[in-house]
Design a protein around this motif. Structure first.
Motif, PDB file in Angstrom:
ATOM      1  N   GLN A   1      -0.545  -6.356 -10.480  1.00 43.37           N
ATOM      2  CA  GLN A   1      -0.054  -5.945  -9.154  1.00 43.37           C
ATOM      3  C   GLN A   1      -0.269  -4.454  -8.967  1.00 43.37           C
ATOM      4  O   GLN A   1       0.063  -3.651  -9.835  1.00 43.37           O
ATOM      5  CB  GLN A   1       1.435  -6.273  -9.035  1.00 43.37           C
ATOM      6  CG  GLN A   1       2.014  -5.947  -7.672  1.00 43.37           C
ATOM      7  CD  GLN A   1       3.536  -6.138  -7.622  1.00 43.37           C
ATOM      8  OE1 GLN A   1       4.163  -6.273  -8.659  1.00 43.37           O
ATOM      9  NE2 GLN A   1       4.088  -6.137  -6.435  1.00 43.37           N
ATOM     10  N   LYS A   2      -0.852  -4.068  -7.816  1.00 45.23           N
ATOM     11  CA  LYS A   2      -1.053  -2.654  -7.532  1.00 45.23           C
ATOM     12  C   LYS A   2       0.285  -1.983  -7.317  1.00 45.23           C
ATOM     13  O   LYS A   2       1.238  -2.592  -6.845  1.00 45.23           O
ATOM     14  CB  LYS A   2      -1.889  -2.506  -6.259  1.00 45.23           C
ATOM     15  CG  LYS A   2      -3.365  -2.781  -6.441  1.00 45.23           C
ATOM     16  CD  LYS A   2      -4.096  -2.460  -5.132  1.00 45.23           C
ATOM     17  CE  LYS A   2      -5.571  -2.732  -5.269  1.00 45.23           C
ATOM     18  NZ  LYS A   2      -6.291  -2.470  -4.009  1.00 45.23           N
ATOM     19  N   GLU A   3       0.342  -0.676  -7.636  1.00 41.01           N
ATOM     20  CA  GLU A   3       1.591   0.065  -7.425  1.00 41.01           C
ATOM     21  C   GLU A   3       1.925   0.201  -5.953  1.00 41.01           C
ATOM     22  O   GLU A   3       3.105   0.214  -5.574  1.00 41.01           O
ATOM     23  CB  GLU A   3       1.482   1.452  -8.042  1.00 41.01           C
ATOM     24  CG  GLU A   3       1.626   1.465  -9.556  1.00 41.01           C
ATOM     25  CD  GLU A   3       1.825   2.852 -10.100  1.00 41.01           C
ATOM     26  OE1 GLU A   3       0.822   3.572 -10.239  1.00 41.01           O
ATOM     27  OE2 GLU A   3       2.981   3.228 -10.373  1.00 41.01           O
ATOM     28  N   VAL A   4       0.906   0.348  -5.129  1.00 36.95           N
ATOM     29  CA  VAL A   4       1.097   0.507  -3.690  1.00 36.95           C
ATOM     30  C   VAL A   4       0.122  -0.417  -2.966  1.00 36.95           C
ATOM     31  O   VAL A   4      -1.072  -0.416  -3.262  1.00 36.95           O
ATOM     32  CB  VAL A   4       0.821   1.957  -3.241  1.00 36.95           C
ATOM     33  CG1 VAL A   4       1.076   2.108  -1.747  1.00 36.95           C
ATOM     34  CG2 VAL A   4       1.667   2.930  -4.030  1.00 36.95           C
ATOM     35  N   GLU A   5       0.636  -1.185  -2.036  1.00 38.44           N
ATOM     36  CA  GLU A   5      -0.197  -2.107  -1.261  1.00 38.44           C
ATOM     37  C   GLU A   5      -0.171  -1.681   0.201  1.00 38.44           C
ATOM     38  O   GLU A   5       0.895  -1.413   0.761  1.00 38.44           O
ATOM     39  CB  GLU A   5       0.323  -3.550  -1.367  1.00 38.44           C
ATOM     40  CG  GLU A   5       0.333  -4.108  -2.771  1.00 38.44           C
ATOM     41  CD  GLU A   5      -0.976  -4.776  -3.144  1.00 38.44           C
ATOM     42  OE1 GLU A   5      -1.035  -5.349  -4.247  1.00 38.44           O
ATOM     43  OE2 GLU A   5      -1.945  -4.737  -2.346  1.00 38.44           O
ATOM     44  N   GLN A   6      -1.356  -1.637   0.805  1.00 44.56           N
ATOM     45  CA  GLN A   6      -1.463  -1.240   2.207  1.00 44.56           C
ATOM     46  C   GLN A   6      -2.541  -2.080   2.860  1.00 44.56           C
ATOM     47  O   GLN A   6      -3.642  -2.214   2.312  1.00 44.56           O
ATOM     48  CB  GLN A   6      -1.800   0.254   2.304  1.00 44.56           C
ATOM     49  CG  GLN A   6      -1.795   0.803   3.699  1.00 44.56           C
ATOM     50  CD  GLN A   6      -1.993   2.323   3.754  1.00 44.56           C
ATOM     51  OE1 GLN A   6      -2.314   2.966   2.759  1.00 44.56           O
ATOM     52  NE2 GLN A   6      -1.812   2.881   4.928  1.00 44.56           N
ATOM     53  N   ASP A   7      -2.244  -2.656   4.006  1.00 45.42           N
ATOM     54  CA  ASP A   7      -3.209  -3.475   4.725  1.00 45.42           C
ATOM     55  C   ASP A   7      -4.347  -2.575   5.219  1.00 45.42           C
ATOM     56  O   ASP A   7      -4.092  -1.614   5.926  1.00 45.42           O
ATOM     57  CB  ASP A   7      -2.524  -4.153   5.918  1.00 45.42           C
ATOM     58  CG  ASP A   7      -3.428  -5.164   6.619  1.00 45.42           C
ATOM     59  OD1 ASP A   7      -2.887  -6.085   7.240  1.00 45.42           O
ATOM     60  OD2 ASP A   7      -4.672  -5.013   6.550  1.00 45.42           O
ATOM     61  N   PRO A   8      -5.603  -2.893   4.865  1.00 43.33           N
ATOM     62  CA  PRO A   8      -6.706  -1.991   5.235  1.00 43.33           C
ATOM     63  C   PRO A   8      -7.089  -2.017   6.708  1.00 43.33           C
ATOM     64  O   PRO A   8      -7.804  -1.133   7.173  1.00 43.33           O
ATOM     65  CB  PRO A   8      -7.863  -2.516   4.379  1.00 43.33           C
ATOM     66  CG  PRO A   8      -7.533  -3.944   4.141  1.00 43.33           C
ATOM     67  CD  PRO A   8      -6.050  -4.027   4.057  1.00 43.33           C
ATOM     68  N   GLY A   9      -6.599  -3.043   7.446  1.00 47.07           N
ATOM     69  CA  GLY A   9      -6.992  -3.152   8.844  1.00 47.07           C
ATOM     70  C   GLY A   9      -8.431  -3.671   8.936  1.00 47.07           C
ATOM     71  O   GLY A   9      -8.864  -4.414   8.054  1.00 47.07           O
ATOM     72  N   PRO A  10      -9.216  -3.330   9.971  1.00 42.70           N
ATOM     73  CA  PRO A  10      -8.836  -2.333  10.973  1.00 42.70           C
ATOM     74  C   PRO A  10      -7.817  -2.849  11.982  1.00 42.70           C
ATOM     75  O   PRO A  10      -7.719  -4.029  12.213  1.00 42.70           O
ATOM     76  CB  PRO A  10     -10.172  -2.023  11.654  1.00 42.70           C
ATOM     77  CG  PRO A  10     -10.967  -3.274  11.501  1.00 42.70           C
ATOM     78  CD  PRO A  10     -10.551  -3.878  10.188  1.00 42.70           C
ATOM     79  N   LEU A  11      -7.061  -1.905  12.524  1.00 48.54           N
ATOM     80  CA  LEU A  11      -6.064  -2.197  13.531  1.00 48.54           C
ATOM     81  C   LEU A  11      -6.508  -1.531  14.822  1.00 48.54           C
ATOM     82  O   LEU A  11      -6.772  -0.331  14.837  1.00 48.54           O
ATOM     83  CB  LEU A  11      -4.709  -1.629  13.080  1.00 48.54           C
ATOM     84  CG  LEU A  11      -3.496  -1.839  13.978  1.00 48.54           C
ATOM     85  CD1 LEU A  11      -3.213  -3.321  14.150  1.00 48.54           C
ATOM     86  CD2 LEU A  11      -2.279  -1.124  13.379  1.00 48.54           C
ATOM     87  N   SER A  12      -6.631  -2.316  15.896  1.00 54.27           N
ATOM     88  CA  SER A  12      -7.086  -1.800  17.177  1.00 54.27           C
ATOM     89  C   SER A  12      -6.030  -2.080  18.232  1.00 54.27           C
ATOM     90  O   SER A  12      -5.647  -3.235  18.422  1.00 54.27           O
ATOM     91  CB  SER A  12      -8.422  -2.448  17.555  1.00 54.27           C
ATOM     92  OG  SER A  12      -8.876  -1.959  18.793  1.00 54.27           O
ATOM     93  N   VAL A  13      -5.561  -1.042  18.905  1.00 56.49           N
ATOM     94  CA  VAL A  13      -4.522  -1.205  19.922  1.00 56.49           C
ATOM     95  C   VAL A  13      -4.908  -0.395  21.156  1.00 56.49           C
ATOM     96  O   VAL A  13      -5.678   0.573  21.052  1.00 56.49           O
ATOM     97  CB  VAL A  13      -3.134  -0.753  19.406  1.00 56.49           C
ATOM     98  CG1 VAL A  13      -2.735  -1.537  18.166  1.00 56.49           C
ATOM     99  CG2 VAL A  13      -3.098   0.724  19.140  1.00 56.49           C
ATOM    100  N   PRO A  14      -4.372  -0.750  22.333  1.00 57.06           N
ATOM    101  CA  PRO A  14      -4.679   0.024  23.534  1.00 57.06           C
ATOM    102  C   PRO A  14      -3.872   1.315  23.567  1.00 57.06           C
ATOM    103  O   PRO A  14      -2.791   1.424  22.987  1.00 57.06           O
ATOM    104  CB  PRO A  14      -4.253  -0.916  24.671  1.00 57.06           C
ATOM    105  CG  PRO A  14      -3.218  -1.792  24.065  1.00 57.06           C
ATOM    106  CD  PRO A  14      -3.575  -1.950  22.628  1.00 57.06           C
ATOM    107  N   GLU A  15      -4.424   2.290  24.251  1.00 50.71           N
ATOM    108  CA  GLU A  15      -3.747   3.575  24.424  1.00 50.71           C
ATOM    109  C   GLU A  15      -2.350   3.370  24.998  1.00 50.71           C
ATOM    110  O   GLU A  15      -2.150   2.542  25.892  1.00 50.71           O
ATOM    111  CB  GLU A  15      -4.575   4.458  25.364  1.00 50.71           C
ATOM    112  CG  GLU A  15      -4.033   5.857  25.559  1.00 50.71           C
ATOM    113  CD  GLU A  15      -4.973   6.710  26.416  1.00 50.71           C
ATOM    114  OE1 GLU A  15      -6.079   6.245  26.752  1.00 50.71           O
ATOM    115  OE2 GLU A  15      -4.590   7.855  26.741  1.00 50.71           O
TER     116      GLU A  15
END
Lengths: 112, 115
Positions: A1-15
């Motif tokens: 298990q990694k020490e830190v997990e973060q979703d790589p995305g990409p995440l796209s949202v409107p302004e």
């Protein structure tokens, strides 16, 4: 298990949308919690840091730490195209000898 | 206030060749870090200096990587011989004596491609 997990995305949202970025971690010894922003072909720059649990607000940015769940979040209100970047969470222990452990980063794109 | 300077910005070499990177930290910063950032990953600490002494080099592949910080100011990171998996961005950061994250400033990085 990694020490830190973060979703790589990409995440796209409107302004103008509210953005929520998250990390989970496994080591309960982490005491300092940071968020860095990294533009393409640039080095990371520190956005926010918090010590232990709680919330911290700075302008449009809010950092939250929930140590009981080992979960940290960064919220961006009224998102702007200039917020498009990779966001890295980073954690370290309380000791002055502690390394900073970075998440893999979430790529965020704000659509005009 | 001038930021952390790094050179070169880009380098392409063939495997088994050697390469060196240079970093000039922010004036007065005692702590200097070298990180390796592979594409799609976060930075990984290679070595940390406090003035011209090594604080942490536990993740530095010492059979091929070396680093020095002469006179507690500029630093060089060398790879000899390079392998394909060394392709990455090498980031230098400097920080004040307080250590905590708010004083760590990153340079633009050196992008290395090993063919």
């Amino acid at each position: 298990q990694k020490e830190v997990e973060q979703d790589p995305g990409p995440l796209s949202v409107p302004e103008g949308a509210i953005v929520s970025l998250n990390c989970t971690y496994s080591n309960s010894a982490f005491q300092y919690f940071m968020w860095y922003r990294q533009y393409s072909r640039k080095g990371p720059e520190l956005l926010m840091y918090t010590y232990s649990s709680g919330n911290k607000e700075d302008g449009r940015f809010t950092a939250q730490v929930d140590k009981s769940s080992k979960y940290i979040s960064l919220f961006i209100r009224d998102s702007q195209p200039s917020d498009s970047a990779t966001y890295l969470c980073a954690l370290s222990g309380a000791s002055s000898a502690s390394k900073i452990i970075f998440g893999s980063g979430t790529r965020l794109s704000i659509r005009p | 206030e001038a930021g952390v300077a790094q050179s070169p910005r880009y380098k392409i070499i063939e495997k088994r060749q050697s390469v060196a990177f240079w970093c000039n930290p922010i004036s007065g910063h005692a702590t200097l870090y070298w990180y390796q950032q592979i594409l799609g990953q976060g930075p990984k600490l290679l070595i940390q200096f406090q003035n011209n002494g090594v604080v942490d080099d536990s993740q530095l592949p010492k059979d091929r990587f070396s680093a020095e910080r002469l006179k507690g100011v500029d630093s060089t990171l060398k790879i000899q011989p390079a392998k394909l998996e060394d392709s990455a961005v090498y980031l230098c950061a400097s920080g004040g004596l307080s250590r905590v994250g708010e004083t760590q400033y990153f340079g633009p990085g050196t992008r290395l491609l090993v063919l």
